[in-house]
Enzyme design. Sequence first.
Site, PDB file in Angstrom:
ATOM      1  CG  ASN A  12      -1.727   1.271   1.353  1.00 49.57           C
ATOM      2  OD1 ASN A  12      -1.933   1.988   0.382  1.00 49.57           O
ATOM      3  ND2 ASN A  12      -2.195   1.557   2.566  1.00 49.57           N
ATOM      4  CE  LYS A  14       0.151   3.292   4.833  1.00 47.60           C
ATOM      5  NZ  LYS A  14       0.476   3.434   6.264  1.00 47.60           N
ATOM      6  CG  HIS A  99      -5.303   1.757   5.628  1.00 51.86           C
ATOM      7  ND1 HIS A  99      -4.755   2.736   6.424  1.00 51.86           N
ATOM      8  CD2 HIS A  99      -4.310   0.869   5.375  1.00 51.86           C
ATOM      9  CE1 HIS A  99      -3.476   2.447   6.631  1.00 51.86           C
ATOM     10  NE2 HIS A  99      -3.184   1.326   6.010  1.00 51.86           N
ATOM     11  CD  GLU A 101      -2.465   5.657   6.755  1.00 48.40           C
ATOM     12  OE1 GLU A 101      -2.685   5.712   5.531  1.00 48.40           O
ATOM     13  OE2 GLU A 101      -1.391   5.234   7.244  1.00 48.40           O
ATOM     14  CD  GLU A 171      -3.178  -2.324   7.646  1.00 41.45           C
ATOM     15  OE1 GLU A 171      -2.119  -2.254   7.022  1.00 41.45           O
ATOM     16  OE2 GLU A 171      -4.090  -1.490   7.544  1.00 41.45           O
ATOM     17  N   GLY A 177       3.478   2.258  10.684  1.00 40.64           N
ATOM     18  CA  GLY A 177       4.392   3.376  10.488  1.00 40.64           C
ATOM     19  C   GLY A 177       5.157   3.787  11.720  1.00 40.64           C
ATOM     20  CB  SER A 217       6.117  -1.810  11.683  1.00 38.67           C
ATOM     21  OG  SER A 217       5.765  -0.464  11.973  1.00 38.67           O
TER      22      SER A 217
END
Length: 255
Positions: A12, A14, A99, A101, A171, A177, A217
């Site tokens: 992904n 992003k 996701h 985010e 996730e 991240g 990660s």
Amino acid sequence: MTAPRKPVLAGNWKMNHGPSETARFFADFLPMVEPGDDRSVVFFPPALSFAAAREALQGRPDVRLGVQNVYWEASGAFTGELSVAMAKDAGAELVLIGHSERRHVFGETSDETAKKVRAVLDGGLTPVLCVGETLDERRADRAEAVVTEQLAPVLAILSPDELGELVVAYEPVWAIGTGVTATPGDAAAMHRAVREQLSAAFGQAAADAVPVLYGGSVKPDNAAELLSQPGVDGVLVGGASLDAAGFAAICRATG
């Protein structure tokens, strides 16, 4: 994607890699990863880079493309959104949905993810549903409850046959991240909880056909251990998928 489950290695990107960077990435990446049918390699580039990715992947049907988001309406006055039909026409096969985010930065709700899953399935694409808890939720011992709450509205709108078209990506939000990765045991436990919920809704045989990926990660030096855990059927990689050599190493971690 039916049983036996093949490893899924998904990147992904992003909001990274414009069209020129995308062309350079694949020029570097493709020679490092031999074509094969023993795994599924997927990229989710930004919408503006999708055409460049598709062009770069001519002659490599083993590498598939998806989009990072869609809206559930077929068309209309929805500035900035993409429809499922547009994604399919562009060559997408998969769609990321829910996701962290999208949930935590843009306020997407679990009911909205269910609408997107419905639209994606009706449009003939594969939904990749992302679920996962925040650090506060994990510390409060609510990880499984949160994932259950995120899965429930989606499972409620699926038929048993449609469950086999779903991919789930677990996730943990606190590991995305941050450089912090869930332990292999944590990942295995949460993947087991996801599959138990799928089984409770549709039976074990149907649940066993659903790939459940780990994201958070993932790097070349931990991918093999994560992929070796029971019930971990692949990885959804963020930052490490932006580096051609690093993501190639992750793709080779399946053995």
